[in-house]
Structures are given as C-alpha cells and as structure tokens.
Write a protein that holds these residues in place. Structure first.
Motif, PDB file in Angstrom:
ATOM      1  N   ASP A 207      -1.919   3.960  -3.986  1.00  0.00           N
ATOM      2  CA  ASP A 207      -1.948   2.773  -4.841  1.00  0.00           C
ATOM      3  C   ASP A 207      -1.867   1.527  -3.968  1.00  0.00           C
ATOM      4  O   ASP A 207      -1.338   1.562  -2.850  1.00  0.00           O
ATOM      5  CB  ASP A 207      -0.775   2.794  -5.824  1.00  0.00           C
ATOM      6  CG  ASP A 207      -0.876   1.732  -6.899  1.00  0.00           C
ATOM      7  OD1 ASP A 207      -2.017   1.349  -7.211  1.00  0.00           O
ATOM      8  OD2 ASP A 207       0.164   1.312  -7.427  1.00  0.00           O
ATOM      9  N   ILE A 208      -2.400   0.415  -4.489  1.00  0.00           N
ATOM     10  CA  ILE A 208      -2.342  -0.889  -3.819  1.00  0.00           C
ATOM     11  C   ILE A 208      -1.997  -1.940  -4.858  1.00  0.00           C
ATOM     12  O   ILE A 208      -2.601  -1.988  -5.935  1.00  0.00           O
ATOM     13  CB  ILE A 208      -3.672  -1.243  -3.129  1.00  0.00           C
ATOM     14  CG1 ILE A 208      -3.988  -0.224  -2.026  1.00  0.00           C
ATOM     15  CG2 ILE A 208      -3.607  -2.650  -2.530  1.00  0.00           C
ATOM     16  CD1 ILE A 208      -5.309  -0.458  -1.341  1.00  0.00           C
ATOM     17  N   THR A 209      -1.008  -2.772  -4.565  1.00  0.00           N
ATOM     18  CA  THR A 209      -0.608  -3.829  -5.493  1.00  0.00           C
ATOM     19  C   THR A 209      -0.377  -5.123  -4.729  1.00  0.00           C
ATOM     20  O   THR A 209      -0.337  -5.142  -3.488  1.00  0.00           O
ATOM     21  CB  THR A 209       0.690  -3.463  -6.234  1.00  0.00           C
ATOM     22  OG1 THR A 209       1.759  -3.311  -5.266  1.00  0.00           O
ATOM     23  CG2 THR A 209       0.536  -2.175  -7.018  1.00  0.00           C
ATOM     24  N   ARG A 210      -0.212  -6.197  -5.474  1.00  0.00           N
ATOM     25  CA  ARG A 210       0.176  -7.465  -4.869  1.00  0.00           C
ATOM     26  C   ARG A 210       1.578  -7.353  -4.298  1.00  0.00           C
ATOM     27  O   ARG A 210       2.370  -6.489  -4.694  1.00  0.00           O
ATOM     28  CB  ARG A 210       0.131  -8.582  -5.920  1.00  0.00           C
ATOM     29  CG  ARG A 210      -1.271  -8.986  -6.318  1.00  0.00           C
ATOM     30  CD  ARG A 210      -1.950  -9.765  -5.217  1.00  0.00           C
ATOM     31  NE  ARG A 210      -3.254 -10.276  -5.625  1.00  0.00           N
ATOM     32  CZ  ARG A 210      -4.000 -11.068  -4.877  1.00  0.00           C
ATOM     33  NH1 ARG A 210      -3.586 -11.425  -3.680  1.00  0.00           N
ATOM     34  NH2 ARG A 210      -5.163 -11.503  -5.304  1.00  0.00           N
ATOM     35  N   ASN A 211       1.903  -8.259  -3.402  1.00  0.00           N
ATOM     36  CA  ASN A 211       3.184  -8.218  -2.712  1.00  0.00           C
ATOM     37  C   ASN A 211       4.283  -8.844  -3.569  1.00  0.00           C
ATOM     38  O   ASN A 211       4.458 -10.059  -3.602  1.00  0.00           O
ATOM     39  CB  ASN A 211       3.075  -8.940  -1.379  1.00  0.00           C
ATOM     40  CG  ASN A 211       4.345  -8.829  -0.564  1.00  0.00           C
ATOM     41  OD1 ASN A 211       5.295  -8.155  -0.954  1.00  0.00           O
ATOM     42  ND2 ASN A 211       4.373  -9.490   0.577  1.00  0.00           N
TER      43      ASN A 211
ATOM     44  N   ILE B  95      -2.251  -7.900  11.055  1.00  0.00           N
ATOM     45  CA  ILE B  95      -1.466  -8.351  12.198  1.00  0.00           C
ATOM     46  C   ILE B  95      -0.035  -7.826  12.188  1.00  0.00           C
ATOM     47  O   ILE B  95       0.673  -7.940  13.181  1.00  0.00           O
ATOM     48  CB  ILE B  95      -1.455  -9.885  12.285  1.00  0.00           C
ATOM     49  CG1 ILE B  95      -0.953 -10.498  10.977  1.00  0.00           C
ATOM     50  CG2 ILE B  95      -2.836 -10.410  12.628  1.00  0.00           C
ATOM     51  CD1 ILE B  95      -0.866 -12.015  11.003  1.00  0.00           C
ATOM     52  N   GLN B  96       0.403  -7.267  11.040  1.00  0.00           N
ATOM     53  CA  GLN B  96       1.758  -6.701  10.999  1.00  0.00           C
ATOM     54  C   GLN B  96       1.850  -5.704   9.849  1.00  0.00           C
ATOM     55  O   GLN B  96       1.216  -5.873   8.806  1.00  0.00           O
ATOM     56  CB  GLN B  96       2.805  -7.797  10.807  1.00  0.00           C
ATOM     57  CG  GLN B  96       4.240  -7.281  10.952  1.00  0.00           C
ATOM     58  CD  GLN B  96       5.276  -8.380  10.808  1.00  0.00           C
ATOM     59  OE1 GLN B  96       5.003  -9.439  10.252  1.00  0.00           O
ATOM     60  NE2 GLN B  96       6.477  -8.138  11.308  1.00  0.00           N
ATOM     61  N   VAL B  97       2.628  -4.655  10.081  1.00  0.00           N
ATOM     62  CA  VAL B  97       2.886  -3.654   9.051  1.00  0.00           C
ATOM     63  C   VAL B  97       4.391  -3.488   8.920  1.00  0.00           C
ATOM     64  O   VAL B  97       5.084  -3.241   9.909  1.00  0.00           O
ATOM     65  CB  VAL B  97       2.243  -2.293   9.390  1.00  0.00           C
ATOM     66  CG1 VAL B  97       2.541  -1.277   8.277  1.00  0.00           C
ATOM     67  CG2 VAL B  97       0.744  -2.437   9.588  1.00  0.00           C
ATOM     68  N   LEU B  98       4.902  -3.645   7.709  1.00  0.00           N
ATOM     69  CA  LEU B  98       6.317  -3.435   7.433  1.00  0.00           C
ATOM     70  C   LEU B  98       6.457  -2.292   6.438  1.00  0.00           C
ATOM     71  O   LEU B  98       5.698  -2.206   5.477  1.00  0.00           O
ATOM     72  CB  LEU B  98       6.955  -4.697   6.854  1.00  0.00           C
ATOM     73  CG  LEU B  98       6.882  -5.953   7.726  1.00  0.00           C
ATOM     74  CD1 LEU B  98       7.356  -7.162   6.952  1.00  0.00           C
ATOM     75  CD2 LEU B  98       7.706  -5.779   8.988  1.00  0.00           C
ATOM     76  N   THR B  99       7.411  -1.416   6.671  1.00  0.00           N
ATOM     77  CA  THR B  99       7.670  -0.313   5.747  1.00  0.00           C
ATOM     78  C   THR B  99       8.715  -0.759   4.738  1.00  0.00           C
ATOM     79  O   THR B  99       9.847  -1.086   5.101  1.00  0.00           O
ATOM     80  CB  THR B  99       8.159   0.931   6.499  1.00  0.00           C
ATOM     81  OG1 THR B  99       7.178   1.300   7.469  1.00  0.00           O
ATOM     82  CG2 THR B  99       8.368   2.089   5.537  1.00  0.00           C
ATOM     83  N   THR B 100       8.345  -0.792   3.466  1.00  0.00           N
ATOM     84  CA  THR B 100       9.271  -1.231   2.416  1.00  0.00           C
ATOM     85  C   THR B 100       9.843  -0.058   1.634  1.00  0.00           C
ATOM     86  O   THR B 100      10.742  -0.241   0.812  1.00  0.00           O
ATOM     87  CB  THR B 100       8.563  -2.194   1.452  1.00  0.00           C
ATOM     88  OG1 THR B 100       7.369  -1.585   0.963  1.00  0.00           O
ATOM     89  CG2 THR B 100       8.200  -3.495   2.166  1.00  0.00           C
TER      90      THR B 100
ATOM     91  N   LEU C 238       3.928   0.449   2.231  1.00  0.00           N
ATOM     92  CA  LEU C 238       3.767  -0.427   3.384  1.00  0.00           C
ATOM     93  C   LEU C 238       3.369  -1.822   2.937  1.00  0.00           C
ATOM     94  O   LEU C 238       2.604  -1.985   1.989  1.00  0.00           O
ATOM     95  CB  LEU C 238       2.685   0.109   4.328  1.00  0.00           C
ATOM     96  CG  LEU C 238       2.807   1.563   4.783  1.00  0.00           C
ATOM     97  CD1 LEU C 238       1.590   1.939   5.616  1.00  0.00           C
ATOM     98  CD2 LEU C 238       4.087   1.779   5.577  1.00  0.00           C
ATOM     99  N   MET C 239       3.890  -2.810   3.633  1.00  0.00           N
ATOM    100  CA  MET C 239       3.422  -4.174   3.439  1.00  0.00           C
ATOM    101  C   MET C 239       2.469  -4.489   4.585  1.00  0.00           C
ATOM    102  O   MET C 239       2.882  -4.552   5.744  1.00  0.00           O
ATOM    103  CB  MET C 239       4.578  -5.174   3.432  1.00  0.00           C
ATOM    104  CG  MET C 239       4.115  -6.614   3.157  1.00  0.00           C
ATOM    105  SD  MET C 239       5.401  -7.860   3.475  1.00  0.00           S
ATOM    106  CE  MET C 239       6.673  -7.371   2.332  1.00  0.00           C
TER     107      MET C 239
ATOM    108  N   VAL D 286       0.856  -1.196   0.000  1.00  0.00           N
ATOM    109  CA  VAL D 286       0.000   0.000   0.000  1.00  0.00           C
ATOM    110  C   VAL D 286       0.885   1.237   0.000  1.00  0.00           C
ATOM    111  O   VAL D 286       1.748   1.391   0.874  1.00  0.00           O
ATOM    112  CB  VAL D 286      -0.922   0.022   1.240  1.00  0.00           C
ATOM    113  CG1 VAL D 286      -1.816   1.260   1.221  1.00  0.00           C
ATOM    114  CG2 VAL D 286      -1.756  -1.251   1.307  1.00  0.00           C
ATOM    115  N   LYS D 287       0.687   2.111  -0.980  1.00  0.00           N
ATOM    116  CA  LYS D 287       1.411   3.392  -1.020  1.00  0.00           C
ATOM    117  C   LYS D 287       0.557   4.455  -0.346  1.00  0.00           C
ATOM    118  O   LYS D 287      -0.606   4.671  -0.726  1.00  0.00           O
ATOM    119  CB  LYS D 287       1.745   3.782  -2.456  1.00  0.00           C
ATOM    120  CG  LYS D 287       2.831   2.923  -3.084  1.00  0.00           C
ATOM    121  CD  LYS D 287       3.278   3.474  -4.424  1.00  0.00           C
ATOM    122  CE  LYS D 287       4.395   2.627  -5.036  1.00  0.00           C
ATOM    123  NZ  LYS D 287       5.643   2.704  -4.237  1.00  0.00           N
TER     124      LYS D 287
END
Length: 392
Positions: free
Chosen positions: A113-117, A68-73, A86-87, A47-48
């Motif tokens: 924007d939202i895309t697949r991981n 359950i978890q948020v990671l900043t990529t 964000l993941m 998620v951007k």
C-alpha cells in the motif's frame, strides 16, 4: 512525452527493485534520522512493504527515483517475514509527480500500500477540509446574513495535532538483556521512559503513571512476558518527528523485533477546537448553535450571524484543530433604495411600497434584503428603520 519518459524511467528502476533489492538481510544501522531532511505532504509518501527477512532500507533500494532518504515508521514480524511501513522522502527540486511515483512502486508485488505522509506537519492543512455554507456573502450595513459549517472532513482523525504520540516495540530476549533495562535504556533514540506492555494492559490512569515514573526500578522489575514495551517520547510534548525518529532508530537496532508509532488522546476533550475570526470594523459576528463537548465546554460546528457595520470587504476565517482553515469573502454595502447615498426612513418607505406592489422592482430595491432571506419586504423595512435610528 516528458511524463512518459519519467514513468518509463521509474518502471526501469522498479525492475531493479523487484529483482531482489527488497528481500535482503539486515545490515548495519544507517545514519539517517527524521531530522536530516525536511519532509512534507508533497515531498514524501508512506509505503508498506512485505519482506521475508529483516532489512534496513536506504535510498539505494529505490534507484532513479530521486529518493534522498528512507525512514522506517513501522516494523512488524509476520508469519512469513516482516511488514514495514517506510517513509520515502524525495528531492523535488526539478519537480515531482507523486502519483506517477506511487503507481510505479505499486507494480512491485512486495509493495502492499502507498498513502500520503500522515506524519507531515502540513498533513492536516493539505489533506483535511472544512466546507462553509457560503464562499461569498453580501451584507447590507445594518443587515445580517448567516454563515455556517456545512461539513468537516478529517482524513485520519487519530493523527490530529492534539493526539499524543508514543512508540511500542518488541525485543528479542536472546539478543537484548531485559534484566539490565533502566528507564533511560533507550534514551539515545529519544525514548524518555518505557514500561512493559503487560502492565499497561491492566490500565493506567494519569496518577498511576506519575507514581510509576517515580519508582522506575520497581516498575521495570515486572518484565513483559511478550517482551513488548511502551515508550514515551517527550512525555509532555509528544511530536510526530520525535516518534518517527525513535521508531526509525529502533528498527535499525539489532534485537528489535517490531516497532510502531501509537496514538492516544493526550488530554481528553481536546480532540477538536473551533475559532472564528474577522475584521470587526467591517462586520460583527455572533456565534450560536453547535455541539458542546461536556468535558471542557469547547463548542464546534457553530453558525454565525454576521452583521454589516461599514462598507468594505473582509474575510471570515473558520479554523478547526488550529490547522484546517476555510474562509468566506464578505462584502458590506449600503442599502440605498432611492440612490441618494444614505440608508434611512425614505428607503424603508420605498421597500414598503415595493412589498405592497405599488412600485416596480429595481436593482437598488433588490439590494435592500437586510436579513438575507432572499425576499425584500416589510421585515427589511424594519431593519432599515432600526439602522436609521441607530438601534442595535
């Protein structure tokens, strides 16, 4: 009705999200890491989000979504604030509607924007496709058929299993003392070595990198005017999870202005590979054609001439990048025009009579298409005679 309730619940959650959960100043670093939760193509999304201030995101920013978890990529400083990638990782125990969740998140103006991981281990196998010219083939014993690759669709080429991963990050010199940097200054986040970006812009070859690794103090003496650094994560085994973890930890550190994952071809020519497999007792495969990489001789987009060896059914698998596989079911049968349980000169004679329009068409004759060209004629009779004489 059940899906409608779920979507309404997600919308309510996003109302909370829109009322200010995004635009919050930075807090102390969270203890989350890329290894804490197993993330896959189906239980996560990228998620951007745009914010006015620096922020550390947590699952609390996405209430009632089973996050359950948020990671900043990725974290990038912009003219108006910050842009984050964000993941989001979700609990899918009770089911998970990926598209419904994405649609609700997109209702927030801060979500760009939202895309697949793309960092998921199963991203290539789930998102990319190899299409063959046939999904099923019937081949007579002693006969042949052709199978090829019709199309290859890699949704995002640069995130293949052969692309090495590293990180790029920028520091605030008023917060972080660059003069005190050593090669292991960021080892706690998984960065083995790092270099000023101003030096990298001059171009480095593999030999130069080895020399620089052996002279870290001399190399780091040339600080970057832009305060931007390139970081190697597991230099020889550069993995997605290690890079995600490094960027996530960097973005949670005070004094880090930006951080992102970067990719490059770790070894030139290994961006693609192709393997064909089948049960050799039932069929034989001879590959031909395709495109050869001049750097390493690897050939892709090949075609296969399949020859039936004995009755049975098998699968022919074609794998690209060691990750994306397509298959074709092959049934091998006996071409028996006179239905006597053998394939020999008597069957060849019947095929020749049929080709000369001396006898009527039968199902057994139609199955004597030995070269799989769609017609039964003298060429097929020749194949039968070769098989009867046990000639290859």
């Amino acid at each position: 009705m059940k899906n409608t309730k779920k979507i309404l619940s997600l919308l309510l959650a996003m109302l909370i999200f829109c009322q200010g959960a995004v635009l919050v100043s930075a807090v102390e670093s969270s203890e989350s890491s890329a290894e804490a939760v197993e993330w896959t193509y189906d239980n996560s999304m990228l998620v951007k989000i745009n914010t006015e201030e620096s922020k550390i995101f947590t699952p609390e920013d996405f209430p009632d979504m089973n996050c359950i978890q948020v990671l900043t990529t990725e974290k990038i400083r912009t003219e108006t604030g910050y842009s984050y990638e964000l993941m989001l990782i979700f609990d899918t125990t009770d089911g998970f509607d990926w598209q419904a969740t994405a649609d609700v998140l997109l209702q927030n103006a801060a979500v760009a924007d939202i895309t697949r991981n793309i960092y998921a281990d199963d991203y290539n196998s789930k998102c990319c496709r190899v299409t063959l010219t046939h999904s099923e083939l019937y081949v007579p014993i002693g006969g042949t058929a052709t199978l090829g690759i019709e199309s290859v669709d890699f949704a995002d080429f640069e995130f293949s299993v052969y692309d090495a991963k590293a990180v790029m990050f920028t520091v605030d010199p008023d917060v972080i003392d660059e003069e005190a940097f050593t090669f292991d200054s960021f080892s706690e986040v998984g960065i083995n070595e790092f270099y000023p970006q101003i030096e990298l812009s001059q171009g480095l070859g593999w030999g130069d990198e080895v020399i620089l690794i052996n002279r870290p103090e001399e190399y780091l003496a040339g600080k970057s005017d832009s305060h931007r650094y390139y970081g190697a994560v597991n230099w020889f085994v550069l993995g997605d999870k290690a890079c995600v973890n490094a960027v996530n930890e960097l973005c949670n550190m005070e004094g880090i202005v930006s951080a992102t994952i970067i990719t490059y071809d770790h070894m030139e020519g290994l961006s693609d590979i192709e393997a064909w497999n089948a049960e050799t007792d039932i069929v034989s495969i001879n590959l031909y054609g395709g495109t050869q990489n001049p750097n390493n001789g690897i050939v892709v987009d090949q075609s296969a001439k399949i020859k039936g060896k004995e009755e049975g059914t098998t699968e022919i698998y074609v794998t690209r990048r060691n990750a994306v596989t397509a298959s074709c079911k092959v049934t091998v049968y006996l071409a028996d025009a006179n239905n006597d349980g053998e394939c020999n000169s008597l069957d060849a004679a019947l095929v020749l009579k049929y080709d000369a329009q001396m006898i009527e068409e039968t199902n057994e004759l139609l199955l004597c298409d030995m070269n799989s060209d769609g017609v039964v004629n003298s060429l097929d009779a020749a194949f039968i005679l070769r098989y009867d004489a046990r000639l290859e």
